[in-house]
Write an enzyme that holds these catalytic residues in place. Structure first.
Site, PDB file in Angstrom:
ATOM      1  N   GLU A 104      -4.241  -6.834  15.058  1.00  0.00           N
ATOM      2  CA  GLU A 104      -3.757  -5.518  14.651  1.00  0.00           C
ATOM      3  C   GLU A 104      -4.894  -4.498  14.785  1.00  0.00           C
ATOM      4  O   GLU A 104      -4.661  -3.317  15.031  1.00  0.00           O
ATOM      5  CB  GLU A 104      -3.224  -5.553  13.206  1.00  0.00           C
ATOM      6  CG  GLU A 104      -2.364  -4.359  12.858  1.00  0.00           C
ATOM      7  CD  GLU A 104      -1.541  -4.538  11.573  1.00  0.00           C
ATOM      8  OE1 GLU A 104      -0.345  -4.877  11.653  1.00  0.00           O
ATOM      9  OE2 GLU A 104      -2.092  -4.330  10.486  1.00  0.00           O
ATOM     10  N   HIS A 137      -4.361 -33.482  17.338  1.00  0.00           N
ATOM     11  CA  HIS A 137      -3.211 -34.312  17.717  1.00  0.00           C
ATOM     12  C   HIS A 137      -2.054 -33.455  18.211  1.00  0.00           C
ATOM     13  O   HIS A 137      -0.915 -33.902  18.271  1.00  0.00           O
ATOM     14  CB  HIS A 137      -2.785 -35.177  16.530  1.00  0.00           C
ATOM     15  CG  HIS A 137      -3.872 -36.119  16.124  1.00  0.00           C
ATOM     16  ND1 HIS A 137      -4.012 -37.384  16.647  1.00  0.00           N
ATOM     17  CD2 HIS A 137      -4.923 -35.948  15.286  1.00  0.00           C
ATOM     18  CE1 HIS A 137      -5.081 -37.963  16.137  1.00  0.00           C
ATOM     19  NE2 HIS A 137      -5.660 -37.104  15.304  1.00  0.00           N
ATOM     20  N   GLY A 193      -4.710  -1.858   5.144  1.00  0.00           N
ATOM     21  CA  GLY A 193      -3.924  -2.993   4.629  1.00  0.00           C
ATOM     22  C   GLY A 193      -4.592  -4.332   4.896  1.00  0.00           C
ATOM     23  O   GLY A 193      -4.712  -5.176   4.003  1.00  0.00           O
ATOM     24  N   ARG A 194      -5.051  -4.546   6.129  1.00  0.00           N
ATOM     25  CA  ARG A 194      -5.601  -5.863   6.472  1.00  0.00           C
ATOM     26  C   ARG A 194      -7.029  -6.048   5.966  1.00  0.00           C
ATOM     27  O   ARG A 194      -7.659  -7.075   6.223  1.00  0.00           O
ATOM     28  CB  ARG A 194      -5.511  -6.087   7.985  1.00  0.00           C
ATOM     29  CG  ARG A 194      -6.109  -4.977   8.823  1.00  0.00           C
ATOM     30  CD  ARG A 194      -5.710  -5.113  10.301  1.00  0.00           C
ATOM     31  NE  ARG A 194      -6.162  -3.988  11.112  1.00  0.00           N
ATOM     32  CZ  ARG A 194      -5.521  -2.844  11.234  1.00  0.00           C
ATOM     33  NH1 ARG A 194      -4.392  -2.641  10.579  1.00  0.00           N
ATOM     34  NH2 ARG A 194      -5.989  -1.884  12.005  1.00  0.00           N
ATOM     35  N   LYS A 231       0.840  -1.201   0.000  1.00  0.00           N
ATOM     36  CA  LYS A 231       0.000   0.000   0.000  1.00  0.00           C
ATOM     37  C   LYS A 231       0.876   1.253   0.000  1.00  0.00           C
ATOM     38  O   LYS A 231       0.683   2.161  -0.786  1.00  0.00           O
ATOM     39  CB  LYS A 231      -0.900  -0.054   1.232  1.00  0.00           C
ATOM     40  CG  LYS A 231      -1.860   1.081   1.347  1.00  0.00           C
ATOM     41  CD  LYS A 231      -2.731   0.901   2.590  1.00  0.00           C
ATOM     42  CE  LYS A 231      -3.414   2.213   2.900  1.00  0.00           C
ATOM     43  NZ  LYS A 231      -4.212   2.163   4.114  1.00  0.00           N
ATOM     44  N   GLU A 278      10.610  -4.693   4.210  1.00  0.00           N
ATOM     45  CA  GLU A 278      10.690  -6.107   3.794  1.00  0.00           C
ATOM     46  C   GLU A 278      10.342  -6.232   2.310  1.00  0.00           C
ATOM     47  O   GLU A 278      11.040  -6.896   1.531  1.00  0.00           O
ATOM     48  CB  GLU A 278       9.699  -6.965   4.602  1.00  0.00           C
ATOM     49  CG  GLU A 278      10.032  -7.121   6.068  1.00  0.00           C
ATOM     50  CD  GLU A 278       9.336  -6.086   6.943  1.00  0.00           C
ATOM     51  OE1 GLU A 278       9.049  -4.970   6.445  1.00  0.00           O
ATOM     52  OE2 GLU A 278       9.096  -6.398   8.117  1.00  0.00           O
ATOM     53  N   LYS A 299       9.630  -1.122  14.027  1.00  0.00           N
ATOM     54  CA  LYS A 299      10.135  -0.826  12.676  1.00  0.00           C
ATOM     55  C   LYS A 299      11.221   0.242  12.758  1.00  0.00           C
ATOM     56  O   LYS A 299      12.283   0.125  12.132  1.00  0.00           O
ATOM     57  CB  LYS A 299       9.017  -0.269  11.790  1.00  0.00           C
ATOM     58  CG  LYS A 299       8.016  -1.266  11.285  1.00  0.00           C
ATOM     59  CD  LYS A 299       7.090  -0.552  10.293  1.00  0.00           C
ATOM     60  CE  LYS A 299       5.843  -1.346  10.029  1.00  0.00           C
ATOM     61  NZ  LYS A 299       4.858  -0.640   9.214  1.00  0.00           N
TER      62      LYS A 299
HETATM   63  O1  F6P Z   1       2.787  -4.098   9.840  1.00  0.00           O
HETATM   64  C1  F6P Z   1       2.040  -2.970   9.654  1.00  0.00           C
HETATM   65  C2  F6P Z   1       1.495  -2.802   8.276  1.00  0.00           C
HETATM   66  O2  F6P Z   1       1.333  -1.460   8.071  1.00  0.00           O
HETATM   67  C3  F6P Z   1       0.199  -3.555   8.056  1.00  0.00           C
HETATM   68  O3  F6P Z   1      -0.906  -2.911   8.577  1.00  0.00           O
HETATM   69  C4  F6P Z   1       0.186  -3.693   6.588  1.00  0.00           C
HETATM   70  O4  F6P Z   1      -0.736  -4.639   6.177  1.00  0.00           O
HETATM   71  C5  F6P Z   1       1.625  -4.083   6.346  1.00  0.00           C
HETATM   72  O5  F6P Z   1       2.359  -3.318   7.269  1.00  0.00           O
HETATM   73  C6  F6P Z   1       2.135  -3.890   4.953  1.00  0.00           C
HETATM   74  O6  F6P Z   1       2.082  -2.551   4.562  1.00  0.00           O
HETATM   75  P1  F6P Z   1       2.245  -2.128   3.051  1.00  0.00           P
HETATM   76  O7  F6P Z   1       1.124  -2.712   2.271  1.00  0.00           O
HETATM   77  O8  F6P Z   1       2.208  -0.639   3.052  1.00  0.00           O
HETATM   78  O9  F6P Z   1       3.572  -2.638   2.560  1.00  0.00           O
END
Ligand code: F6P
Length: 542
Positions: free
Chosen positions: A344, A375, A258-259, A198, A204, A504
């Protein structure tokens, strides 16, 4: 009404085993269940009685759940800490819907993006969109994390019987092991990378995207490498800087969290796997649940009741976790998906007005598909000292028509677990059992004690016809609305996530220390010593 009123009523109910509630009301199963959007939600195996339900419904009324719900669907800026609307429901709304935000209808933009996704996915699947080398894209890798990974990854696995497009893979972790394993099995000339972020700043994702570009460049000329990429992002400036052509960017607005984003561009990988028609069936299922949530009254309203049961267990009874137990192997990633959605969203300790909450925040959510979990950790669920409310889910039929007998066994296991949790096994039953096996005296007592199941442990069961795209859409929308209602009951903002920021920031500050470019001086003692130890070990091992 205060939470104390609910807690006081719970205190009275602790004397009444769930089973007695069934004895007192032959219609309990029918009256303590809700139905809608093709799903059936049985909440009768909980300790709630009519008065508890009435109190919970009054609590929801006083929290103004219906008014908040209407504001959300209408596009009011209910994400107060970020001054944003919350409109993931618009991503799946029908053509007749209008949603006005700051004086403008957002729906034409939503439909336009969906049409662009459809066009891209369809042409990719048919081979019209080809790699610059002329071959088909046989593999698609979605690089994203959190909401830009969990939704499409969960749904792609859930709907594997419908896959008839290119193979779809997911890379999320900054741990190079994951991308190395995924890319290691692919041919760069036939691989399309979807960079799903987003913000397009998540470290990452941007690190993995760079690694993927370097990997592509081994085989693909630099001037056409951009044709191996598409971006799913709301940050058009950054996607441009990254060299991804505008027609390969599928954007969404800041009113999609995002979620909550798998319904739009973040779902492109899924659309590529199952096709646009089935993707839209999934949106249809979610839309049906939206309509149900907006219109069903009181105890007939499934998301409301799922939330009230959750609130009862966490905030009234004080149970700290809840287990999500899908009896559906293809929903293996659902617990992970729900961990982000629920924790979250509602893992917060500050109310909307900035004061400290006087209630515990949302519970720890965890789980695994049945029967595997049986199990592993069901021992604790049945006989541990903590009570863990369980949320079972199961389909009436599976996709494997030649394995009906296995599905019947699966369903039998699911129903048996909720039965066992409620009924338990008393000491006298355990004694009888051991007596029949030839035990006597002290040894009989000792052995029997281990075989007692306290019972009276609450669970709910969600039943659906079959795990189709439509069903999946309805299930996910159900859980989204559940989280929303629980957030309103708590009086928090379910749509921000400030709690992920500090770690972060500190990781960004520590990275130069790990690279040997900055000193560890001034860091806390534990972190310094861990860095030292990791340094020594990397010297020894490398
Ligand atoms: O970990 C926090 C967060 O902002 C989430 O809410 C989101 O889904 C994720 O990082 C990834 O964010 P982005 O889509 O901006 O890379």
């Amino acid at each position: 009404m205060s939470i104390e009123t609910l807690i006081a009523h719970y205190g009275k109910l602790t004397e009444t085993p769930i089973q007695d509630l069934f004895d007192a009301d032959p219609n309990r199963a029918a009256r303590y269940s809700s139905e809608g959007a093709g799903l059936f939600f049985d909440w009768s195996k909980t300790g709630l009685d009519d008065q508890a339900v009435d109190l919970l419904l009054s609590f929801a009324d006083e929290a103004k759940v219906a008014a908040w719900r209407d504001q959300m669907f209408r596009g009011s800026k209910i994400n107060l800490t970020e001054d944003r609307a919350v409109l993931h429901t618009a991503l799946r709304a029908g053509p007749e819907t209008e949603v006005h935000l700051d004086g403008e209808d957002v729906m034409p933009g939503v439909h336009d993006t969906l049409a662009r996704m459809r066009d891209f996915a369809t042409r990719l699947r048919s081979g019209q969109i080809r790699a610059p080398g002329g071959g088909r894209f046989r593999d698609v890798v979605n690089i994203g994390i959190g909401g830009s990974d969990l939704g499409p990854a969960m749904a792609t696995q859930a709907l594997s019987p419908y896959h008839d497009g290119p193979r779809v893979h997911f890379v999320s972790n900054v741990d190079g092991a994951q991308i190395a394993d995924v890319l290691g099995a692919l041919n760069p000339a036939e691989t399309l990378i979807l960079v799903a972020s987003k913000t397009f700043t998540t470290i990452e994702t941007m690190t993995n995207a760079t690694t993927a570009r370097d990997w592509l460049l081994r085989d693909v000329p630099a001037d056409v490498v951009g044709l191996h990429f598409a971006a799913l992002s709301s940050n058009l400036e950054k996607t441009g800087e990254w060299g991804i052509a505008a027609e390969r960017v599928f954007g969404f607005e800041d009113w999609v969290g995002g979620r909550y984003s798998m319904w739009g561009p973040i779902g492109l990988s899924l659309m590529i796997a199952i096709g646009a028609d089935r993707f839209e069936q999934m949106l249809g299922g979610a839309r049906a649940m939206d309509a149900h949530f907006q219109t069903a009254e009181g105890r007939a309203n499934m998301p409301l009741m799922l939330a009230l049961v959750g609130f009862w267990h966490r905030q009234v009874c004080g149970y700290t976790t809840r287990a999500v137990l899908p009896y559906e192997q293809r929903l293996a990633r659902l617990p992970a998906y729900l961990q982000q959605l629920e924790m979250e969203s509602n893992g917060k300790r500050v109310a909307l007005d900035g004061t400290m909450l006087d209630l515990p925040s949302g519970p720890v959510v965890w789980g695994e598909p049945g029967t595997n979990g049986q199990h592993a950790f069901y021992q604790l669920i049945h006989q541990g000292t903590d009570i863990i409310p369980c949320e079972f889910m199961v389909g009436a039929v599976g996709h494997e028509r030649d394995l009906v007998h296995q599905h019947q066994l699966l369903v039998a296991n699911c129903l048996a677990q909720s039965q066992a949790l409620m009924l338990g096994r008393s000491l006298s039953e355990a004694r009888e059992m051991m007596h029949a096996k030839g035990f006597e005296g002290d040894e009989l007592e000792r052995q029997a004690a281990h075989r007692v199941f306290p019972g009276n442990r609450p669970s709910t069961t969600l039943v659906y016809p079959k795990l189709t795209p439509e069903t999946l859409g309805a299930i996910i929308a159900l859980y989204e609305h559940r989280v929303f209602v629980e957030g309103v009951l708590l009086g928090i903002n379910s749509f921000d996530q400030w709690g992920v920021e500090l770690g972060k920031e500190l990781a960004v500050a520590l990275a130069p220390v790990l690279r040997g470019e900055a000193s560890a001086d001034g860091l806390d003692g534990s972190t310094q010593s861990l860095i030292e130890r990791l340094d020594q070990l990397s010297d020894v091992r490398s």
